[in-house]
Design a protein around this motif. Structure first.
Motif, PDB file in Angstrom:
ATOM      1  N   GLY A 211       5.533-103.975   2.840  1.00 24.63           N
ATOM      2  CA  GLY A 211       4.642-104.895   2.172  1.00 24.63           C
ATOM      3  C   GLY A 211       4.503-104.479   0.724  1.00 24.63           C
ATOM      4  O   GLY A 211       5.133-103.522   0.270  1.00 24.63           O
ATOM      5  N   ALA A 212       3.670-105.177  -0.018  1.00 22.35           N
ATOM      6  CA  ALA A 212       3.456-104.821  -1.415  1.00 22.35           C
ATOM      7  C   ALA A 212       2.790-103.449  -1.545  1.00 22.35           C
ATOM      8  O   ALA A 212       2.955-102.757  -2.550  1.00 22.35           O
ATOM      9  CB  ALA A 212       2.609-105.882  -2.100  1.00 22.35           C
ATOM     10  N   SER A 213       2.070-103.053  -0.522  1.00 20.14           N
ATOM     11  CA  SER A 213       1.502-101.709  -0.452  1.00 20.14           C
ATOM     12  C   SER A 213       1.222-101.420   1.007  1.00 20.14           C
ATOM     13  O   SER A 213       1.141-102.322   1.835  1.00 20.14           O
ATOM     14  CB  SER A 213       0.220-101.590  -1.286  1.00 20.14           C
ATOM     15  N   GLY A 214       1.108-100.152   1.335  1.00 19.00           N
ATOM     16  CA  GLY A 214       0.834 -99.829   2.719  1.00 19.00           C
ATOM     17  C   GLY A 214       0.794 -98.339   2.978  1.00 19.00           C
ATOM     18  O   GLY A 214       0.987 -97.514   2.071  1.00 19.00           O
ATOM     19  N   ASN A 215       0.525 -98.001   4.234  1.00 18.76           N
ATOM     20  CA  ASN A 215       0.477 -96.613   4.677  1.00 18.76           C
ATOM     21  C   ASN A 215       1.281 -96.494   5.960  1.00 18.76           C
ATOM     22  O   ASN A 215       1.132 -97.318   6.869  1.00 18.76           O
ATOM     23  CB  ASN A 215      -0.964 -96.171   4.938  1.00 18.76           C
ATOM     24  N   VAL A 216       2.151 -95.489   6.032  1.00 20.57           N
ATOM     25  CA  VAL A 216       2.963 -95.264   7.220  1.00 20.57           C
ATOM     26  C   VAL A 216       2.907 -93.782   7.577  1.00 20.57           C
ATOM     27  O   VAL A 216       2.523 -92.939   6.758  1.00 20.57           O
ATOM     28  CB  VAL A 216       4.431 -95.702   7.000  1.00 20.57           C
ATOM     29  N   ALA A 217       3.292 -93.465   8.808  1.00 20.44           N
ATOM     30  CA  ALA A 217       3.295 -92.077   9.268  1.00 20.44           C
ATOM     31  C   ALA A 217       4.591 -91.789  10.014  1.00 20.44           C
ATOM     32  O   ALA A 217       5.092 -92.634  10.758  1.00 20.44           O
ATOM     33  CB  ALA A 217       2.091 -91.808  10.171  1.00 20.44           C
ATOM     34  N   VAL A 218       5.111 -90.581   9.797  1.00 21.39           N
ATOM     35  CA  VAL A 218       6.356 -90.143  10.426  1.00 21.39           C
ATOM     36  C   VAL A 218       6.109 -88.806  11.104  1.00 21.39           C
ATOM     37  O   VAL A 218       5.469 -87.917  10.514  1.00 21.39           O
ATOM     38  CB  VAL A 218       7.485 -89.992   9.380  1.00 21.39           C
ATOM     39  N   ASN A 219       6.598 -88.644  12.331  1.00 17.04           N
ATOM     40  CA  ASN A 219       6.511 -87.351  12.998  1.00 17.04           C
ATOM     41  C   ASN A 219       7.444 -86.367  12.313  1.00 17.04           C
ATOM     42  O   ASN A 219       8.613 -86.672  12.062  1.00 17.04           O
ATOM     43  CB  ASN A 219       6.884 -87.477  14.468  1.00 17.04           C
ATOM     44  N   LEU A 220       6.942 -85.168  12.012  1.00 17.15           N
ATOM     45  CA  LEU A 220       7.743 -84.162  11.322  1.00 17.15           C
ATOM     46  C   LEU A 220       8.658 -83.426  12.292  1.00 17.15           C
ATOM     47  O   LEU A 220       8.220 -83.009  13.370  1.00 17.15           O
ATOM     48  CB  LEU A 220       6.837 -83.151  10.628  1.00 17.15           C
ATOM     49  N   PRO A 221       9.935 -83.230  11.936  1.00 21.55           N
ATOM     50  CA  PRO A 221      10.808 -82.397  12.761  1.00 21.55           C
ATOM     51  C   PRO A 221      10.309 -80.954  12.755  1.00 21.55           C
ATOM     52  O   PRO A 221       9.665 -80.507  11.796  1.00 21.55           O
ATOM     53  CB  PRO A 221      12.173 -82.509  12.055  1.00 21.55           C
ATOM     54  N   GLU A 222      10.600 -80.236  13.800  1.00 22.33           N
ATOM     55  CA  GLU A 222      10.221 -78.825  13.852  1.00 22.33           C
ATOM     56  C   GLU A 222      10.892 -78.090  12.705  1.00 22.33           C
ATOM     57  O   GLU A 222      12.084 -78.239  12.443  1.00 22.33           O
ATOM     58  CB  GLU A 222      10.663 -78.212  15.189  1.00 22.33           C
ATOM     59  N   GLY A 223      10.097 -77.273  12.000  1.00 23.44           N
ATOM     60  CA  GLY A 223      10.636 -76.506  10.892  1.00 23.44           C
ATOM     61  C   GLY A 223      10.473 -77.149   9.536  1.00 23.44           C
ATOM     62  O   GLY A 223      10.837 -76.554   8.525  1.00 23.44           O
ATOM     63  N   PHE A 224       9.940 -78.372   9.475  1.00 26.23           N
ATOM     64  CA  PHE A 224       9.758 -79.013   8.175  1.00 26.23           C
ATOM     65  C   PHE A 224       8.888 -78.131   7.288  1.00 26.23           C
ATOM     66  O   PHE A 224       7.833 -77.660   7.687  1.00 26.23           O
ATOM     67  CB  PHE A 224       9.120 -80.389   8.342  1.00 26.23           C
ATOM     68  N   ASN A 225       9.347 -77.935   6.060  1.00 26.90           N
ATOM     69  CA  ASN A 225       8.624 -77.118   5.087  1.00 26.90           C
ATOM     70  C   ASN A 225       8.801 -77.754   3.725  1.00 26.90           C
ATOM     71  O   ASN A 225       9.930 -77.973   3.290  1.00 26.90           O
ATOM     72  CB  ASN A 225       9.169 -75.684   5.097  1.00 26.90           C
ATOM     73  N   PRO A 226       7.734 -78.062   3.017  1.00 29.24           N
ATOM     74  CA  PRO A 226       7.867 -78.718   1.721  1.00 29.24           C
ATOM     75  C   PRO A 226       8.722 -77.945   0.720  1.00 29.24           C
ATOM     76  O   PRO A 226       9.277 -78.533  -0.209  1.00 29.24           O
ATOM     77  CB  PRO A 226       6.414 -78.827   1.226  1.00 29.24           C
ATOM     78  N   ASN A 227       8.846 -76.631   0.903  1.00 23.78           N
ATOM     79  CA  ASN A 227       9.644 -75.832  -0.021  1.00 23.78           C
ATOM     80  C   ASN A 227      11.143 -75.967   0.230  1.00 23.78           C
ATOM     81  O   ASN A 227      11.946 -75.791  -0.691  1.00 23.78           O
ATOM     82  CB  ASN A 227       9.239 -74.356   0.069  1.00 23.78           C
ATOM     83  N   GLY A 228      11.530 -76.257   1.464  1.00 19.59           N
ATOM     84  CA  GLY A 228      12.950 -76.321   1.788  1.00 19.59           C
ATOM     85  C   GLY A 228      13.428 -77.715   2.170  1.00 19.59           C
ATOM     86  O   GLY A 228      14.612 -77.912   2.448  1.00 19.59           O
ATOM     87  N   TRP A 229      12.515 -78.648   2.193  1.00 15.87           N
ATOM     88  CA  TRP A 229      12.833 -80.032   2.541  1.00 15.87           C
ATOM     89  C   TRP A 229      12.290 -80.941   1.458  1.00 15.87           C
ATOM     90  O   TRP A 229      11.513 -80.519   0.589  1.00 15.87           O
ATOM     91  CB  TRP A 229      12.180 -80.408   3.870  1.00 15.87           C
ATOM     92  N   GLU A 230      12.683 -82.210   1.499  1.00 19.92           N
ATOM     93  CA  GLU A 230      12.089 -83.197   0.633  1.00 19.92           C
ATOM     94  C   GLU A 230      12.059 -84.547   1.332  1.00 19.92           C
ATOM     95  O   GLU A 230      12.698 -84.743   2.375  1.00 19.92           O
ATOM     96  CB  GLU A 230      12.833 -83.296  -0.702  1.00 19.92           C
ATOM     97  N   VAL A 231      11.302 -85.454   0.740  1.00 17.98           N
ATOM     98  CA  VAL A 231      11.177 -86.811   1.271  1.00 17.98           C
ATOM     99  C   VAL A 231      11.789 -87.779   0.268  1.00 17.98           C
ATOM    100  O   VAL A 231      11.488 -87.711  -0.931  1.00 17.98           O
ATOM    101  CB  VAL A 231       9.707 -87.173   1.530  1.00 17.98           C
ATOM    102  N   ILE A 232      12.655 -88.648   0.734  1.00 17.14           N
ATOM    103  CA  ILE A 232      13.234 -89.690  -0.104  1.00 17.14           C
ATOM    104  C   ILE A 232      12.907 -91.033   0.537  1.00 17.14           C
ATOM    105  O   ILE A 232      13.153 -91.241   1.731  1.00 17.14           O
ATOM    106  CB  ILE A 232      14.751 -89.518  -0.257  1.00 17.14           C
TER     107      ILE A 232
END
Length: 264
Positions: A211-232
Motif C-alpha cells: 500500500g502507500a504505507s504500512g507495517n509488516v512483520a517477518v520471522n527472523l531466521p536463527e542466527g540473524f544479527n544486525p551486524n552480519g546481516w542486512e535487510v533489503i
C-alpha cells in the motif's frame, strides 16, 4: 552451466496499490528518493554448480566497487543442483520458484546457473562482467519510477518493518533478509574440495500486498544479527517483474540477545 527445467512455477504476488507522497530519510546515501536511480542485482547460483564460483566472485567485486551507491545485491541459492552429490546449505525451493517466475516474466525457455537479473528487466549469465556492468550503468542513469522508504526494528523473534511508498501501483513489497558473508567447504559434487566464499546470501524473502504505507512483520531466521546481516526491501511489478524502487533500512534492535547461529 545451464540446467533445463521443464515445469514452470509461479509466485503469487501482490495487489494494486495507491500512491501518496512521503518524506525520505536523506541521511542515508542509498535511499531511493525522488528522481534517484538504483539497481537491484539478483544472482541465481548454487554450490553444486562448477560454473557458479566465478559469478559469486564477480558479485563480491560488484559489491565492493559500488559501496555507498544505491546498488542492492541479492544471491539466491537454488535447490535443483542438490541431487548432484552436494546439498547447497543456503538453497531454498522458494528461490528456485522465484527464478522460474523470472523465466515467465522475461519469456525465457529455461532457467540456469549462474543467472543474473538486474532490476527485474535485464537477464544475463552471472559471470559476464561486461554485460552486468552495462546493465548496472543503464539502471543507475535512469530515474526511479517509484519511491520506497522503510524502517526496521527487531522485536523478539520478528523483524517489524514500517514503510512508505509512492507511484507503486500494481507492485508487491518484497522483504529480503540477507547474510552478508559466509564460506562453505564443499565435500562432494562438481565443486568437491573447494572452499567457496559467498556474499549477500538471501536467507529468506517474503512478499506482502503493498500500500502507500504500512507495517509488516517477518520471522527472523536463527542466527540473524544486525551486524552480519542486512535487510533489503523493494517494490516489484506483479505483471512484468520490473523492480521500481528499493531501500536498505537500518535495523534497530531490542535488548534481548539473539540465538547463536547454527548452519542448516
Amino acid at each position: 552451466m545451464k540446467n533445463t527445467v521443464i515445469t514452470s512455477l509461479f509466485l503469487s504476488l501482490g495487489i494494486s496499490i495507491s500512491a501518496m507522497a512521503f518524506h525520505a530519510n536523506s541521511s542515508d546515501t542509498d535511499k531511493n528518493t525522488a528522481g534517484s536511480s538504483f539497481a537491484v542485482v539478483e544472482l541465481f547460483t548454487s554450490e553444486g554448480c562448477s560454473s557458479c564460483p566465478p559469478a559469486d566472485k564477480l558479485l563480491a567485486k560488484i559489491q565492493e566497487e559500488n559501496a555507498g551507491k544505491p546498488v542492492y545485491i541479492l544471491a539466491f541459492h537454488v535447490d535443483y543442483w542438490n541431487h548432484q552429490g552436494w546439498r547447497d546449505v543456503f538453497s531454498d525451493k522458494d528461490f528456485t520458484k522465484r527464478q522460474y517466475q523470472y523465466a515467465s516474466w522475461l519469456n525465457l525457455e529455461t532457467v540456469y546457473t549462474p543467472q543474473a537479473v538486474v532490476n527485474g528487466k535485464h537477464e544475463l549469465i552471472g559471470s559476464q562482467e561486461e554485460a552486468l556492468k552495462r546493465a548496472l550503468n543503464i539502471e543507475l542513469r535512469a530515474p526511479a519510477p517509484a519511491q520506497l522508504s522503510a524502517e526496521a526494528q527487531i522485536e523478539g523473534s520478528k523483524l517489524k518493518l514500517a514503510y512508505q511508498a509512492t507511484n507503486a501501483r500494481g507492485t508487491v513489497l518484497q522483504v529480503a533478509l540477507v547474510q552478508k558473508v559466509a564460506h562453505t567447504m564443499v565435500k562432494r559434487g562438481e565443486n568437491a574440495g573447494r572452499l567457496l566464499p559467498h556474499v549477500q546470501i538471501v536467507r529468506h524473502v517474503q512478499g506482502f500486498a503493498a500500500g502507500a504505507s504500512g507495517n509488516v512483520a517477518v520471522n527472523l531466521p536463527e542466527g540473524f544479527n544486525p551486524n552480519g546481516w542486512e535487510v533489503i526491501t523493494f517494490l516489484q511489478n506483479t505483471q512484468t517483474g520490473a523492480i521500481v524502487a528499493a531501500d536498505r533500512p537500518q535495523v534497530g534492535a531490542d535488548s534481548r540477545p539473539l540465538t547463536a547461529h547454527r548452519r542448516p
